[in-house]
Write a protein that holds these residues in place. Structure first.
Motif, PDB file in Angstrom:
ATOM      1  N   LYS A 157       0.953  -1.257  -0.009  1.00  0.00           N
ATOM      2  CA  LYS A 157       0.014  -0.044   0.010  1.00  0.00           C
ATOM      3  C   LYS A 157       1.026   1.293  -0.041  1.00  0.00           C
ATOM      4  O   LYS A 157       0.314   2.463  -0.337  1.00  0.00           O
ATOM      5  N   LEU A 158       2.236   1.199   0.256  1.00  0.00           N
ATOM      6  CA  LEU A 158       3.022   2.525   0.336  1.00  0.00           C
ATOM      7  C   LEU A 158       4.319   2.010  -0.600  1.00  0.00           C
ATOM      8  O   LEU A 158       4.908   1.180  -0.767  1.00  0.00           O
ATOM      9  N   HIS A 159       4.700   3.163  -1.281  1.00  0.00           N
ATOM     10  CA  HIS A 159       6.084   3.150  -2.103  1.00  0.00           C
ATOM     11  C   HIS A 159       6.874   3.395  -0.931  1.00  0.00           C
ATOM     12  O   HIS A 159       7.284   4.518  -0.750  1.00  0.00           O
ATOM     13  N   TRP A 160       7.426   2.243  -0.428  1.00  0.00           N
ATOM     14  CA  TRP A 160       8.405   2.147   0.557  1.00  0.00           C
ATOM     15  C   TRP A 160       9.658   2.869   0.290  1.00  0.00           C
ATOM     16  O   TRP A 160      10.267   3.697   1.359  1.00  0.00           O
ATOM     17  N   ASP A 161      10.118   2.921  -0.880  1.00  0.00           N
ATOM     18  CA  ASP A 161      11.512   3.587  -1.257  1.00  0.00           C
ATOM     19  C   ASP A 161      11.081   5.120  -1.008  1.00  0.00           C
ATOM     20  O   ASP A 161      11.994   5.844  -0.534  1.00  0.00           O
ATOM     21  N   TYR A 162       9.879   5.521  -1.493  1.00  0.00           N
ATOM     22  CA  TYR A 162       9.590   7.186  -1.520  1.00  0.00           C
ATOM     23  C   TYR A 162       9.416   7.495  -0.047  1.00  0.00           C
ATOM     24  O   TYR A 162       9.694   8.710   0.206  1.00  0.00           O
ATOM     25  N   GLU A 163       8.818   6.691   0.647  1.00  0.00           N
ATOM     26  CA  GLU A 163       8.549   7.197   2.074  1.00  0.00           C
ATOM     27  C   GLU A 163       9.937   7.207   2.619  1.00  0.00           C
ATOM     28  O   GLU A 163       9.872   8.049   3.679  1.00  0.00           O
ATOM     29  N   LEU A 164      10.817   6.614   2.453  1.00  0.00           N
ATOM     30  CA  LEU A 164      12.253   6.854   2.805  1.00  0.00           C
ATOM     31  C   LEU A 164      12.803   8.308   2.752  1.00  0.00           C
ATOM     32  O   LEU A 164      12.948   9.036   3.305  1.00  0.00           O
ATOM     33  N   PHE A 165      12.473   8.656   1.242  1.00  0.00           N
ATOM     34  CA  PHE A 165      12.742  10.013   0.937  1.00  0.00           C
ATOM     35  C   PHE A 165      11.961  11.023   1.676  1.00  0.00           C
ATOM     36  O   PHE A 165      12.511  12.011   1.619  1.00  0.00           O
ATOM     37  N   ARG A 166      10.763  10.797   1.937  1.00  0.00           N
ATOM     38  CA  ARG A 166       9.990  11.765   2.864  1.00  0.00           C
ATOM     39  C   ARG A 166      10.312  12.041   4.182  1.00  0.00           C
ATOM     40  O   ARG A 166      10.324  13.021   4.601  1.00  0.00           O
ATOM     41  N   VAL A 167      11.039  10.682   4.647  1.00  0.00           N
ATOM     42  CA  VAL A 167      11.620  11.150   6.034  1.00  0.00           C
ATOM     43  C   VAL A 167      13.007  11.423   6.420  1.00  0.00           C
ATOM     44  O   VAL A 167      13.342  11.966   7.274  1.00  0.00           O
ATOM     45  N   LEU A 168      13.799  11.358   5.278  1.00  0.00           N
ATOM     46  CA  LEU A 168      15.256  11.588   5.474  1.00  0.00           C
ATOM     47  C   LEU A 168      15.457  12.840   5.587  1.00  0.00           C
ATOM     48  O   LEU A 168      16.531  13.084   6.713  1.00  0.00           O
ATOM     49  N   PRO A 169      14.949  14.128   5.160  1.00  0.00           N
ATOM     50  CA  PRO A 169      15.385  15.263   5.197  1.00  0.00           C
ATOM     51  C   PRO A 169      15.401  15.407   7.061  1.00  0.00           C
ATOM     52  O   PRO A 169      16.157  16.187   7.441  1.00  0.00           O
TER      53      PRO A 169
END
Length: 698
Positions: A182-194
């Protein structure tokens, strides 16, 4: 035949084990739509003891979605040509269609005029399938880049990024929203990284990760909770850290433990599934992001996290790594995350993968940048013997003549740099299960570099040599990666000894090899190579006297990521004609993967002796791993052990009798490993001169 000029025949006449079966099989992607799929065709039988039939199976992420093999029809005995049909509903989740013809037990079966139909029409007339889009197809926020860039990390950032990588990987394989796709987990990483990078210290980093996890929502209580079966456990998941409040903080620890308690019990996940029959993991939804090039800190960290967590949860040999795997993650956060160009990024990934100590697990897409890099090589072949790089022959005899180097010469330096220095410099980038295999791979690339002259300091006995060798393009070289004998696949070395090399063997000729070897005192099976065809059962069944276990596997558990369970031992069953002589199996550092597995099988013969040196220590069906930047790695995906559960990874296949080439033997062109095998077969009193020449041509 039933129609035309040809039919297919399966002949199992005279086989001693009636419950075994043989199939002729094809597989097609289910890229078509329809309500039903039908396999129709004519079958004829002769003295079939168990059954014959058409068969068909549909697989998706879950294997065996639909299956039929005509077992209910009990087609056996002797029957004339008759048309049969099996029909299956086309499953919405099917991705592969296996179909074919089988015979079980003994006897003969023929099949002809087969048709594969979708809704009653030829399969090529079926409309294309329309698949539901996944989240990877619909979330495009970071398609052009992660939007995360850094040139340095503080110690606090390194620690926080290490923790993020562990938590992100745990959630990937345990949180129901992620495992369900249900989640694009790679892109969720980029959302929290900053936000993680902005955290000033460990407490702030934990709080950021805790708040991020809170936004994902609480894991719903499981209806059918997963549990760990301890009865056949080999490896348990490494999850004690979930209870470490000092590392995580109490809130984050509690959230992660709740997710673990309510993890899905399904046999597949969005990001991982087990391959049918074998059980090695498949990573079907891991985009390679081929358009992304370094520097991109976010995608580079994604590569690290993806590879690190695949080893943590899906590598069957995690327990025999030399280094603490958590420390490796911390070490490579700055090494990979801060690489400032694409070559540096690839080299750092190579260094990470080398820590896995699995010869399968190279960065195969980038071998050309592994040191020593260059488009040309000197026209000589080298091999490490007793820790020294020895010339063993020529890859271009005409060009090699100008070097004046001869087999048996020991290379001591290249362009003034001692070879020991070069080996130490290159070693961190060579993924290998053990040191002999690392040196094997370095020897193959030893003289690689830019086209033109390379200064070689060599030693011939006590004489020092300084020569210029010209590197020439690889296309002008003929490189033989094997150490077996040149010439025919099968031949007699004498009236008493037969020789078979598996680098050019054919399954269809297995019985012929045994028939031709009948009456000899011994059969030498040369596995200092890679088998050209799968000979484990095709040849192994002629070597054993009774059903003999030879291997047991371990495989991962999608309901308990990080756990590996023992399977049941696999055995070889005997068949005629039986080879009654001694069997000498030759191995060395070239013997890898399928060659190692084949050695284990042939070793099951009570008259077998394994001779040579330790093998590559990389066994188990491979699982490919795409990595950002269009890169590609893989791992050994299942554990391979002897039936008594002795390991093979890293240690390789340990010979019964150790035998290795010597520098003097190389100089004189002898095959000393084969000579040792002949003494085992014939006895030490048999002079080598009575055997067909054992010289290895240069």
């Amino acid at each position: 035949v039933h129609g035309g000029k040809w039919a297919v025949r399966i002949d199992r006449s005279g086989l001693p084990v009636a419950q075994n079966f043989s199939t002729i099989t094809r597989v097609l992607p289910v890229n078509f739509a329809g309500k039903t799929v039908e396999l129709r065709g004519f079958i004829r039988t002769e003295d079939v003891s168990e059954m014959a039939g058409l068969w068909m199976r549909q697989d998706g992420d879950t294997p065996g979605l639909a299956f039929d093999n005509m077992a209910a029809k009990q087609l056996k005995g002797t029957t004339d040509w008759t048309e049969y049909s099996i029909v299956l509903p086309l499953h919405a989740d099917a991705r592969q269609l296996y179909f074919g013809f089988l015979v079980a037990g003994s006897g003969k079966g023929w099949a002809d005029d087969l048709q594969l139909l979708v809704d009653g029409k030829p399969i090529w007339e079926a409309p294309p399938a329309v698949r539901a889009a996944t989240v990877i197809d619909t979330d495009h926020e970071f398609d052009k880049g992660s939007k995360v860039s850094a040139r340095e990390f503080t110690p606090a950032q390194v620690a926080n990024l290490q923790l993020l990588g562990k938590v992100w990987g745990f959630l990937k394989y345990h949180h129901p929203s992620v495992t369900a796709g249900k989640l694009h987990w790679d892109y969720e990483l980029f959302r929290v990284l900053p936000t993680v990078l902005q955290a000033a210290d460990a407490d702030a980093g934990r709080n950021v990760i805790d708040q991020w996890l809170a936004k994902l929502g609480e894991a719903p209580a499981c209806e059918k909770c997963a549990s760990l079966d301890e009865s056949k456990i080999h490896l348990r998941p490494r999850l004690d850290w979930l209870r470490d409040a000092k590392l995580l903080g109490q809130s984050l620890s509690d959230r992660l433990q709740a997710i673990h308690r309510n993890r899905p019990s399904a046999p597949t996940q969005f990001f991982v599934a087990k391959s049918l029959n074998v059980g090695n993991p498949r990573f079907d939804h891991e985009p390679a992001y081929a358009h992304i090039k370094a520097p991109d800190t976010g995608y580079q960290l994604l590569a690290l996290y993806r590879m690190w967590n695949i080893i943590e949860y899906w590598f069957p040999y995690r327990d025999v790594l030399d280094e603490n795997w958590d420390d490796v993650l911390r070490e490579f956060v700055p090494r990979i995350g801060l690489a400032q160009d694409h070559d540096a990024y690839q080299l750092q990934l190579m260094a990470l993968i080398a820590k896995v100590q699995d010869t399968h697990a190279n960065l195969w897409s980038s071998i050309n940048i592994r040191p020593p890099a260059g488009a040309c090589m000197a026209p000589i072949a080298t091999r490490f013997i007793d820790g020294q790089a020895v010339v063993t022959g020529y890859s271009n005899a005409e060009a090699a003549a100008a070097t004046t180097l001869k087999p048996g010469d020991v290379i001591e330096s290249l362009d003034g740099v001692p070879l020991k220095t070069l080996v130490a410099r290159w070693a961190p980038y060579y993924a290998a299960s053990n040191e002999p295999t690392r040196l094997r791979d370095m020897a193959r690339m030893l003289t690689r570099g830019p086209c033109g002259d390379v200064a070689v300091r060599a030693r011939r006995g006590v004489e020092a040599l300084d020569v210029k060798a010209k590197r020439i393009p690889a296309a002008e070289l003929k490189i033989n990666p094997f150490n077996d004998q040149p010439g025919e696949t099968f031949r007699k070395l004498s009236d008493e000894v037969a020789y078979l090399k598996l680098s050019s063997v054919k399954m269809a000729d297995a019985e012929k090899y045994v028939t031709q070897a009948a009456g000899t005192k011994g059969l030498v099976i040369d596995l200092r190579n890679y088998p050209s065809e799968f000979m484990v059962f095709a040849l192994g069944s002629f070597l054993v006297d009774k059903p003999t276990p030879f291997v047991v596997f371990t495989s991962g558990d999608p309901a308990n990521p990080g756990a590996f369970h023992w399977g049941s031992p696999l055995e070889i069953t005997p068949r005629l004609p039986h080879y009654a002589g001694k069997v000498a199996i030759l191995i060395d550092e070239v013997t890898q993967s399928s060659a190692e597995y084949t050695t284990m099988a042939f070793r099951a013969s009570p008259r077998a002796t394994v001779i040579g040196s330790t093998t590559a220590g990389a066994d188990g069906n491979i699982s490919p791993i795409p990595l950002p930047g269009g890169l590609r790695s893989m791992i050994s995906g299942i554990g391979v052990f002897y039936p008594d559960r002795r390991p093979t990874q890293k240690v390789g296949i340990v010979p019964d009798i150790h035998a290795r080439p010597t520098i003097e033997g190389i100089r004189s062109g002898r095959d000393e490993v084969l000579e040792r095998a002949l003494r085992v077969i014939l006895g030490p009193e048999k002079p080598d001169g009575e055997i067909q020449t054992l010289a290895r041509p240069h």
